[in-house]
Motif scaffolding. Structure first.
Motif, PDB file in Angstrom:
ATOM      1  N   SER A   1       0.834  -1.209   0.000  1.00 48.74           N
ATOM      2  CA  SER A   1       0.000   0.000   0.000  1.00 48.74           C
ATOM      3  C   SER A   1       0.865   1.255   0.000  1.00 48.74           C
ATOM      4  N   TRP A   2       2.003   1.218   0.678  1.00 46.44           N
ATOM      5  CA  TRP A   2       2.925   2.360   0.651  1.00 46.44           C
ATOM      6  C   TRP A   2       3.400   2.610  -0.777  1.00 46.44           C
ATOM      7  N   ILE A   3       3.797   1.518  -1.446  1.00 44.69           N
ATOM      8  CA  ILE A   3       4.274   1.655  -2.826  1.00 44.69           C
ATOM      9  C   ILE A   3       3.140   2.121  -3.728  1.00 44.69           C
ATOM     10  N   GLY A   4       1.954   1.568  -3.522  1.00 38.55           N
ATOM     11  CA  GLY A   4       0.827   1.898  -4.370  1.00 38.55           C
ATOM     12  C   GLY A   4       0.269   3.282  -4.142  1.00 38.55           C
ATOM     13  N   ASP A   5       0.557   3.889  -2.994  1.00 33.74           N
ATOM     14  CA  ASP A   5       0.095   5.241  -2.718  1.00 33.74           C
ATOM     15  C   ASP A   5       0.987   6.221  -3.481  1.00 33.74           C
ATOM     16  N   GLN A   6       1.953   6.809  -2.813  1.00 31.84           N
ATOM     17  CA  GLN A   6       2.889   7.707  -3.504  1.00 31.84           C
ATOM     18  C   GLN A   6       4.276   7.096  -3.640  1.00 31.84           C
TER      19      GLN A   6
END
Length: 317
Positions: free
Chosen positions: A228-233
């Motif tokens: 989710s961190w990667i997929g966010d910004q």
């Protein structure tokens, strides 16, 4: 070497149970399925990621540089980066650090491959200057030793982080959030309880490095959280020798990483406008450390992993 200090991983206190991590062969963390600055894009199901890599090295007040850094970025989007810190007070620390990073493969796609990589690094350092070794000694002051922290990512295997010694890995979500940092193998007065180049076995307290033995810490930072961190910004992966720690902590009036439960990594040292590229992150950290005053060799490696569109927008900004 900097002394080990307390930490908190995603709200769970490790230090409350055991202030110093010790006598773990090496540690492994899996998340999800030396050019100065390099970038590559890779196609994955439903997402295109861009990886930007940068490194910085400074000798500080030391007479010689005993840190070594290596980065490899492959055309398929996989990458490997590593920082090794030759132990001060030991002869040939720089040779051990160089041998360790040179022994690493250019692609690490699984826990088994990470284990093999650390076995190869340990064997390479162990082979240096056999005339200096004595089987009756534990962490001998006359053998070539080094720390080693490695991060690797493949489109199929996700992100892997492993380390031995008191060099550390940090995960910093670009959009903000607590992040994560590794637990160094260290103790009071700078004692490092594990190092690359140690004996396979010794008398008394064991310094064995069993082939392929890893401590799995994947439950500390769930796969879904990292993805989710990667997929966010995007996500910053920072590796550093211990020369970075005290100056950066002092500059920001911190006792240790993770003292603030809302920031368990290096987010406090990286303003949002300095997270747009791996170069900007590495420059910010090194500039801060130099301003506060370097006390040791200091080496930083940064990988910035983000969706290609977000990475392009950050570069344009």
């Amino acid at each position: 070497m900097a002394s080990g200090q307390s930490q908190r991983i995603l709200g769970r206190s490790v230090a409350a149970q055991n202030r110093f991590a010790g006598f773990v062969p090496w540690r492994y963390l899996r998340f999800g399925g030396a050019a100065r600055s390099t970038s590559v894009e890779t196609e994955q199901p439903a997402v295109t990621l861009a990886t930007d890599v940068a490194t910085r090295c400074e000798a500080g007040p030391r007479d010689r540089q005993e840190d070594r850094v290596r980065t490899v970025v492959n055309g398929d989007g996989s990458w490997v980066m590593a920082v090794a810190d030759g132990l001060g007070g030991h002869p040939f620390g720089d040779e051990a650090a160089q041998a360790a990073v040179d022994a690493l493969p250019e692609r690490i796609a699984s826990p088994a491959e990470m284990a093999s990589a650390f076995d190869a690094a340990n064997a390479a350092a162990w082979a240096l200057h056999p005339e200096m070794r004595s089987p009756s000694e534990g962490v001998s002051s006359v053998i070539a030793l080094t720390t080693l922290v490695v991060a690797a990512r493949t489109p199929q295997g996700g992100l892997l982080v492993s380390w031995v010694g008191d060099s550390m890995a940090f995960l910093v979500p670009i959009a903000g959030g607590p992040g994560w940092h590794s637990t160094p193998h260290g103790g009071p007065m700078g004692f490092v309880s594990r190092g690359i180049g140690m004996f396979r076995a010794s008398r008394g307290d064991s310094y064995e490095l069993p082939l392929g033995h890893l401590e799995c810490l994947s439950d500390d930072v769930p796969t879904e959280r990292v993805e989710s961190w990667i997929g966010d910004q995007g996500l910053l992966v920072v590796l550093a020798s211990d020369g970075l720690f005290d100056p950066v902590l002092m500059a920001h009036d911190r006792g240790w990483f993770g003292d603030d439960p809302d920031d368990l990594s290096l987010g406090f040292a990286l303003p949002p406008d300095q997270r747009g590229s791996a170069d900007a992150v590495a420059d910010t950290l090194m500039d801060t450390a130099q301003f506060a005053g370097l006390i040791d060799n200091t080496t930083i490696a940064v990988a910035r992993v983000a969706r290609a569109q977000a990475a392009s927008a950050a570069g344009e900004g």
